[in-house]
Design a protein around this motif. Structure first.
Motif, PDB file in Angstrom:
ATOM      1  N   GLY A  87       0.759  -1.036   0.027  1.00  0.00           N
ATOM      2  CA  GLY A  87      -0.011  -0.127  -0.051  1.00  0.00           C
ATOM      3  C   GLY A  87       0.870   1.217   0.035  1.00  0.00           C
ATOM      4  O   GLY A  87       2.128   1.065  -0.010  1.00  0.00           O
ATOM      5  N   THR A  88       0.138   2.465   0.337  1.00  0.00           N
ATOM      6  CA  THR A  88       0.928   3.607   0.043  1.00  0.00           C
ATOM      7  C   THR A  88       0.433   4.419   1.124  1.00  0.00           C
ATOM      8  O   THR A  88      -0.754   4.693   1.408  1.00  0.00           O
ATOM      9  N   ALA A  89       1.261   5.275   1.959  1.00  0.00           N
ATOM     10  CA  ALA A  89       1.065   6.143   2.862  1.00  0.00           C
ATOM     11  C   ALA A  89       1.550   7.640   2.558  1.00  0.00           C
ATOM     12  O   ALA A  89       2.595   7.782   2.208  1.00  0.00           O
ATOM     13  N   TRP A  90       0.414   8.334   2.313  1.00  0.00           N
ATOM     14  CA  TRP A  90       0.649   9.890   2.152  1.00  0.00           C
ATOM     15  C   TRP A  90       0.483  10.571   3.204  1.00  0.00           C
ATOM     16  O   TRP A  90       0.096  10.591   3.969  1.00  0.00           O
ATOM     17  N   ALA A  91       1.158  11.940   2.965  1.00  0.00           N
ATOM     18  CA  ALA A  91       0.979  12.980   4.174  1.00  0.00           C
ATOM     19  C   ALA A  91      -0.387  13.304   4.133  1.00  0.00           C
ATOM     20  O   ALA A  91      -1.062  13.573   3.183  1.00  0.00           O
ATOM     21  N   GLY A  92      -0.911  13.312   5.493  1.00  0.00           N
ATOM     22  CA  GLY A  92      -2.356  13.456   5.601  1.00  0.00           C
ATOM     23  C   GLY A  92      -3.155  12.327   5.421  1.00  0.00           C
ATOM     24  O   GLY A  92      -4.511  12.319   5.554  1.00  0.00           O
ATOM     25  N   HIS A  93      -2.654  11.531   4.840  1.00  0.00           N
ATOM     26  CA  HIS A  93      -3.546  10.098   4.193  1.00  0.00           C
ATOM     27  C   HIS A  93      -2.857   8.919   4.930  1.00  0.00           C
ATOM     28  O   HIS A  93      -2.074   8.188   4.096  1.00  0.00           O
ATOM     29  N   PRO A  94      -2.842   8.542   6.162  1.00  0.00           N
ATOM     30  CA  PRO A  94      -2.326   7.420   6.773  1.00  0.00           C
ATOM     31  C   PRO A  94      -2.688   6.088   6.177  1.00  0.00           C
ATOM     32  O   PRO A  94      -3.784   5.815   5.528  1.00  0.00           O
ATOM     33  N   LEU A  95      -1.722   5.078   6.246  1.00  0.00           N
ATOM     34  CA  LEU A  95      -2.019   3.678   5.595  1.00  0.00           C
ATOM     35  C   LEU A  95      -2.589   3.079   6.782  1.00  0.00           C
ATOM     36  O   LEU A  95      -1.729   2.719   7.728  1.00  0.00           O
ATOM     37  N   GLU A  96      -3.839   2.777   6.856  1.00  0.00           N
ATOM     38  CA  GLU A  96      -4.342   1.762   7.944  1.00  0.00           C
ATOM     39  C   GLU A  96      -4.023   0.378   7.678  1.00  0.00           C
ATOM     40  O   GLU A  96      -4.855  -0.265   7.436  1.00  0.00           O
TER      41      GLU A  96
END
Ligand code: AMP
Ligand code: MG
Length: 415
Positions: A87-96
């Motif tokens: 998966g991908t973790a973005w600033a402001g959008h954590p990878l759950e």
């Protein structure tokens, strides 16, 4: 020979610069009144309370660069590790999602490091083939900024007495606060004195000149964040000076005047201060700016500055600036000096400490040089406008030649 002091019978009132600083610093009681102001309005004010961080800064453990988040134990220090991207973790959008053994996540700078991962490997060390990511080398635990590593929740982020500059404004914002408690600003009355003074815009009569001190002092007070009570210029008339000083003292925390502090017959400020004030009449062993009256007039801090335009500015920067800072609650702090190389001669006669107007320049070899800005007469205000620092030459100095190193005190830019 000991340094001259106020008690020197041969030079009554003579005082060296260090002693003057000590006496002023010891006399000042900071303003205690507190008010709450909005975040932006706090710029230039003095914090009245310790600020505790209500949360961790940064709030989350996050990536310091773009790359892949993974378990450090999966790295192969000498060879390459092959991991599966989940998966991908973005600033402001954590990878759950939790990163398990043999897994990794694409991660952007500032994105929270997903559960299970403890390491970020920079993108440049990796190659991707579909969901299979190959990582060369890498160090467990690297490229991760821990939650609370800058300021831990509950810790003191800023202490009472801190002057709020742009950096502090940002720190306060990072804590999520919209207002803070600050000290009330000092209210400072300002006068110029002299029968020769005219207001810009007025027609000049013979023997007159335009009042510049009220504008230089107003400018310096404004930059210090003072609330200013500009009371105009006063004639060389004892009754007028007396009435104005009494009225100003009743309504202000401090009074700054220029002119009329020497021993001439028109020097009514000195006369009125002798009668009503608790004031020291100092002959400072500095140049320019020898006479300085400091003390209290009623409950107001009193500074009687010399009338010569350069002397007024020099004594303000040396003594009034740190004093008003202390009155604001931020403590008494003398302007620091730096070392710079002289680009030309700075002539001087031994006797008093001199503050010579000069300008800092970056030489071709990258060294900070200081160059003169012309004649040093204390009435030559235009030389002040070409300067951004003082070259401080000690009392016993006989001047310095080009290429020597001297103490320099900036009054613009760094302060
Ligand atoms: P004083 O300290 O009153 O004896 O003034 C010393 C010198 O500074 C005299 O030449 C004054 O004309 C000049 N001076 C005093 N006050 C001002 C002012 N507000 N603006 C410009 N020059 C001033
Ligand atoms: Mg005068």
């Amino acid at each position: 020979m000991s340094a001259p002091s106020c008690d020197d019978p041969h030079r009554p009132g003579a005082l060296d610069i260090d002693s003057a600083h000590r006496r002023i610093a010891a006399a000042i009681e900071p303003i205690e009144a507190i008010e709450r102001v909005g975040l932006r309005a706090a710029l230039g004010r003095v914090l009245a309370e310790d600020l505790h961080a209500p949360l961790n800064i940064p709030p989350d453990t996050n990536a310091a660069m773009d790359g892949y988040a993974l378990r450090g134990a999966d790295l192969d220090a000498d060879g390459a590790a092959s991991l599966r991207m989940v998966g991908t973790a973005w600033a402001g959008h954590p990878l759950e999602r939790t990163i398990g053994a043999g897994e990794c996540a694409r991660i952007m700078t500032g994105a929270p490091v997903p559960a299970g991962a403890d390491t970020v490997v920079m993108q440049e060390r990796t190659t991707a083939d579909g969901d299979t990511i190959t990582i060369r080398g890498g160090e467990a635990g690297s490229n991760v900024r821990a939650a609370g590593e800058d300021l831990p929740a509950g810790g003191v982020a800023l202490t009472a007495g801190t002057a709020i500059r742009p950096a502090e404004l940002g720190v306060i914002a990072s804590l999520g606060l919209t207002e803070v408690a600050v000290r009330r600003r000092p209210r400072v009355a300002l006068f110029a004195t002299g029968d020769e003074l005219y207001e810009p815009g007025q027609e000049l009569k013979p023997g007159g000149l335009y009042d510049s001190n009220r504008y230089t002092v107003w400018g310096m007070l404004t930059r210090l964040g003072m609330e200013i009570d500009d009371r105009g210029h006063l004639p060389d008339d004892r009754a007028a000076v007396e009435a104005s000083l009494l009225a100003a003292a009743a309504e202000n925390d401090a009074i700054v005047t220029t002119g009329g502090v020497s021993v001439g017959e028109a020097d009514h400020v000195a006369v009125v201060l002798r009668e009503h004030g608790d004031v020291g009449f100092w002959q400072l062993t500095m140049k320019p700016g020898r006479p300085l009256n400091f003390g209290f007039f009623g409950r107001a801090l009193m500074f009687g500055l010399p009338g010569n335009p350069v002397s007024a500015m020099v004594t303000f920067y040396q003594f009034v600036q740190p004093a008003l800072r202390a009155l604001s609650g931020a403590g008494y702090r003398r302007t620091p000096t730096l070392r710079a190389r002289t680009a030309a001669d700075f002539p001087k006669k031994p006797g008093r400490t001199e503050f010579q107007r000069a300008r800092l320049v970056i030489a071709d070899d990258g060294t900070t040089d200081v160059e003169p800005v012309g004649p040093q007469g204390s009435g030559r205000l235009s030389s002040m406008s070409r300067a951004d620092c003082f070259v401080v030459l000690p009392a016993d100095s006989e001047g310095v030649g080009a290429g020597e190193w001297v103490d320099v005190q900036p009054f613009e830019g760094l302060v």
